[in-house]
Motif scaffolding. Structure first.
Motif, PDB file in Angstrom:
ATOM      1  N   GLY A   1     -10.432  15.390  -0.301  1.00 46.76           N
ATOM      2  CA  GLY A   1     -11.514  14.433  -0.257  1.00 46.76           C
ATOM      3  C   GLY A   1     -11.635  13.555  -1.470  1.00 46.76           C
ATOM      4  N   VAL A   2     -10.761  13.727  -2.481  1.00 42.63           N
ATOM      5  CA  VAL A   2     -10.817  12.864  -3.653  1.00 42.63           C
ATOM      6  C   VAL A   2     -10.454  11.430  -3.281  1.00 42.63           C
ATOM      7  N   LEU A   3      -9.470  11.292  -2.439  1.00 45.20           N
ATOM      8  CA  LEU A   3      -9.118   9.978  -1.887  1.00 45.20           C
ATOM      9  C   LEU A   3      -9.598   9.941  -0.450  1.00 45.20           C
ATOM     10  N   ASP A   4     -10.597   9.118  -0.188  1.00 40.02           N
ATOM     11  CA  ASP A   4     -11.195   9.086   1.149  1.00 40.02           C
ATOM     12  C   ASP A   4     -10.754   7.879   1.967  1.00 40.02           C
ATOM     13  N   ASP A   5      -9.796   7.111   1.457  1.00 38.85           N
ATOM     14  CA  ASP A   5      -9.307   5.945   2.203  1.00 38.85           C
ATOM     15  C   ASP A   5      -7.957   6.290   2.809  1.00 38.85           C
ATOM     16  N   PRO A   6      -7.886   6.573   4.106  1.00 37.81           N
ATOM     17  CA  PRO A   6      -6.610   6.975   4.706  1.00 37.81           C
ATOM     18  C   PRO A   6      -5.552   5.874   4.670  1.00 37.81           C
ATOM     19  N   SER A   7      -5.976   4.612   4.714  1.00 35.23           N
ATOM     20  CA  SER A   7      -4.982   3.531   4.706  1.00 35.23           C
ATOM     21  C   SER A   7      -4.283   3.441   3.355  1.00 35.23           C
ATOM     22  N   THR A   8      -5.041   3.651   2.287  1.00 33.46           N
ATOM     23  CA  THR A   8      -4.433   3.629   0.959  1.00 33.46           C
ATOM     24  C   THR A   8      -3.429   4.759   0.801  1.00 33.46           C
ATOM     25  N   VAL A   9      -3.823   5.948   1.225  1.00 35.40           N
ATOM     26  CA  VAL A   9      -2.922   7.101   1.132  1.00 35.40           C
ATOM     27  C   VAL A   9      -1.676   6.871   1.982  1.00 35.40           C
ATOM     28  N   ALA A  10      -1.846   6.346   3.187  1.00 31.40           N
ATOM     29  CA  ALA A  10      -0.700   6.095   4.065  1.00 31.40           C
ATOM     30  C   ALA A  10       0.242   5.055   3.465  1.00 31.40           C
ATOM     31  N   ALA A  11      -0.328   4.019   2.847  1.00 30.05           N
ATOM     32  CA  ALA A  11       0.520   2.979   2.250  1.00 30.05           C
ATOM     33  C   ALA A  11       1.341   3.539   1.100  1.00 30.05           C
ATOM     34  N   VAL A  12       0.705   4.342   0.230  1.00 31.96           N
ATOM     35  CA  VAL A  12       1.426   4.873  -0.925  1.00 31.96           C
ATOM     36  C   VAL A  12       2.510   5.852  -0.490  1.00 31.96           C
ATOM     37  N   VAL A  13       2.151   6.809   0.373  1.00 34.93           N
ATOM     38  CA  VAL A  13       3.113   7.841   0.782  1.00 34.93           C
ATOM     39  C   VAL A  13       4.262   7.230   1.582  1.00 34.93           C
ATOM     40  N   THR A  14       3.925   6.403   2.565  1.00 35.06           N
ATOM     41  CA  THR A  14       4.976   5.789   3.390  1.00 35.06           C
ATOM     42  C   THR A  14       5.872   4.880   2.547  1.00 35.06           C
ATOM     43  N   GLY A  15       5.273   4.131   1.612  1.00 33.92           N
ATOM     44  CA  GLY A  15       6.079   3.252   0.768  1.00 33.92           C
ATOM     45  C   GLY A  15       7.025   4.024  -0.128  1.00 33.92           C
ATOM     46  N   LEU A  16       6.539   5.122  -0.732  1.00 26.21           N
ATOM     47  CA  LEU A  16       7.410   5.913  -1.603  1.00 26.21           C
ATOM     48  C   LEU A  16       8.615   6.464  -0.841  1.00 26.21           C
ATOM     49  N   VAL A  17       8.350   7.051   0.319  1.00 27.33           N
ATOM     50  CA  VAL A  17       9.441   7.656   1.089  1.00 27.33           C
ATOM     51  C   VAL A  17      10.380   6.585   1.644  1.00 27.33           C
ATOM     52  N   THR A  18       9.826   5.477   2.120  1.00 29.18           N
ATOM     53  CA  THR A  18      10.655   4.434   2.730  1.00 29.18           C
ATOM     54  C   THR A  18      11.599   3.796   1.713  1.00 29.18           C
TER      55      THR A  18
END
Length: 449
Positions: free
Chosen positions: A111-128
């Motif tokens: 719950g520290v990061l409550d913005d799912p779009s931000t988390v998805a952008a960072v994680v997907t970008g790193l892996v991609t």
């Protein structure tokens, strides 16, 4: 302007493709930082720890982008056999991607990061973007067809395992598989294309060297055919003269006279062979220029009517064709070259024009000696040479030699074999391998019959 564009126009085709490919991968670093690294600091849906946490995520993405750019550059060098495979950099990139992605997912689950779009952008970008660097480090890029879905499945599993809704986990898996697969395929194709272009460049160099080597072998064979028989006869007659001299027979003088005659004849034949190889014949050089330029991927057109010229004029113009062809191959990056021979106002005019705009200079920009040597050869027959930029950004060399047509011949195709009386000098990189040899064994056998 030439100094500003020289860093590009002075490169060959393979070097241009490599430079374009490298900067494309470097541009991925800018895209990753701009599209993903600025997302955390621009989001307003954070808790009070948002500002330091957002800066930390931005620094994570920037470090990942820089490491991926360094890995891509080293991997391209490895693909071109210039250095070892960057295994350590690839391992560091995988660890940074895995650690950073798991940390961000854990912050989202807690719950520290409550913005799912931000988390998805960072994680997907790193892996991609990690897939774009790793595809360059494998010998068989097809293996990435299994690595990319596995990475997407592992990320989705980690999301679900940390208590996030399975729908988000499925979205991570699909997004990483599609985006990572597409980027990995594009990067793998670019690296493969760069390797193919360099292999073609090396093949052209090898082909030119083989042509010169074959011509030298043919030259050595011709000398062997001429000198081998005559030297054998000289050895036999000299031995016979020695035996006769020991017996004090007067015939020994006749045998030595015959040896002298054969030696002089051999010397004359060797001079004829060497002279034939050193003199440039215009028709042979035109054929050789078109053959070599076509082999180098340069569209070469030759317009030459049937003019019968004096031997010294043909030799001078032949040297012009030979030298300018070498300049087109070495100093420019031409796609088209046009060679024309025509009669104009009591003179024979030869023009060689290419769109490579290559300066005929030596290393470091110093003027080369090729054009100066051509001017000396043309001056010996009263001719002149002009070289400089032509129309539409081309480079043109114009040779003018006084003379007129002595007799006309129908315009013939230059694809016919070269005349045996005018072989090509092996010293020129632009000289082709003549189908006919002036002193080949087959021709001598036929003549003996």
């Amino acid at each position: 302007m030439s100094r500003l564009t020289g860093w590009w126009s002075g490169r060959g085709s393979a070097a241009k493709v490599e430079l374009y490919t490298r900067w494309s991968f470097h541009f991925f670093m800018v895209i990753e930082i701009a599209a993903i690294g600025l997302v955390p600091v621009s989001s307003s849906r954070y808790n009070p720890l948002a500002t330091p946490l957002g800066l930390a995520l931005t620094l994570l993405v920037c470090a990942h982008a820089v490491l991926n750019a360094v890995l891509s550059s080293r991997a391209l060098d490895w693909a071109l056999d210039r250095r070892d495979r960057p295994v350590r950099l690839a391992t560091a990139l995988i660890l940074l991607t895995a650690g950073g992605s798991l940390t961000v997912i854990a912050l989202r689950a807690s719950g520290v990061l409550d913005d799912p779009s931000t988390v998805a952008a960072v994680v997907t970008g790193l892996v991609t973007f990690t897939m774009s660097g790793l595809v360059l480090c494998v010998r068989r890029p097809r293996r990435m067809l299994y690595v990319v879905p596995a990475a997407g499945l592992a990320t989705g599993t980690a999301v679900v395992a940390m208590g996030i809704h399975p729908g988000e986990g499925l979205g991570y898996a699909i997004g990483i598989t599609l985006s990572g697969g597409g980027l990995a395929a594009a990067c793998g194709f670019s690296a493969w294309l760069m390797k193919i272009v360099w292999e073609l460049e090396r093949s052209r160099d090898v082909q030119a060297r083989l042509a010169v080597a074959e011509e030298r072998l043919r030259f050595g064979r011709d000398l062997h055919d001429i000198l081998g028989r005559n030297l054998s006869v000289i050895a036999l007659k000299s031995e016979l003269a020695v035996q006769l001299a020991r017996r004090e027979r007067p015939e020994a003088v006749d045998q030595m006279i015959e040896v002298q005659r054969i030696a002089q004849e051999s010397q004359r034949e060797v001079r004829d062979v060497v002279r034939g190889y050193r003199e440039a014949d215009l028709r042979v050089e035109l054929e050789g220029a078109r053959g070599v330029l076509d082999a180098a991927g340069i569209d070469c057109s030759v317009d030459s009517p049937g003019l019968v010229l004096a031997a010294e004029v043909q030799a001078a113009l032949g040297w012009v064709v030979r030298e300018t062809t070498t300049n087109v191959l070495r100093h420019g990056n031409a796609q088209r070259c046009a060679i024309a021979v025509r009669e104009e106002e009591g003179a024979v005019l030869l023009t060689v024009e290419n769109d490579g705009v290559g300066s005929p200079s030596g290393p470091g920009g110093a003027p080369g000696s090729g054009l100066a040597g051509l001017r000396e050869r043309l001056a010996a027959v009263g001719g002149t040479l002009e070289a400089g930029p032509g129309d539409d950004g081309t480079f043109r060399v114009t040779a003018r030699v006084p003379g007129s047509r002595t007799s006309a011949m129908p315009r013939t195709s230059l694809a016919s074999p070269a005349s045996p009386a005018s072989p090509v000098s092996p010293a020129s990189p632009a000289s082709p391998v003549s189908p006919a040899s002036p002193a080949s064994p087959a021709s001598r056998t036929e003549a003996n019959r």
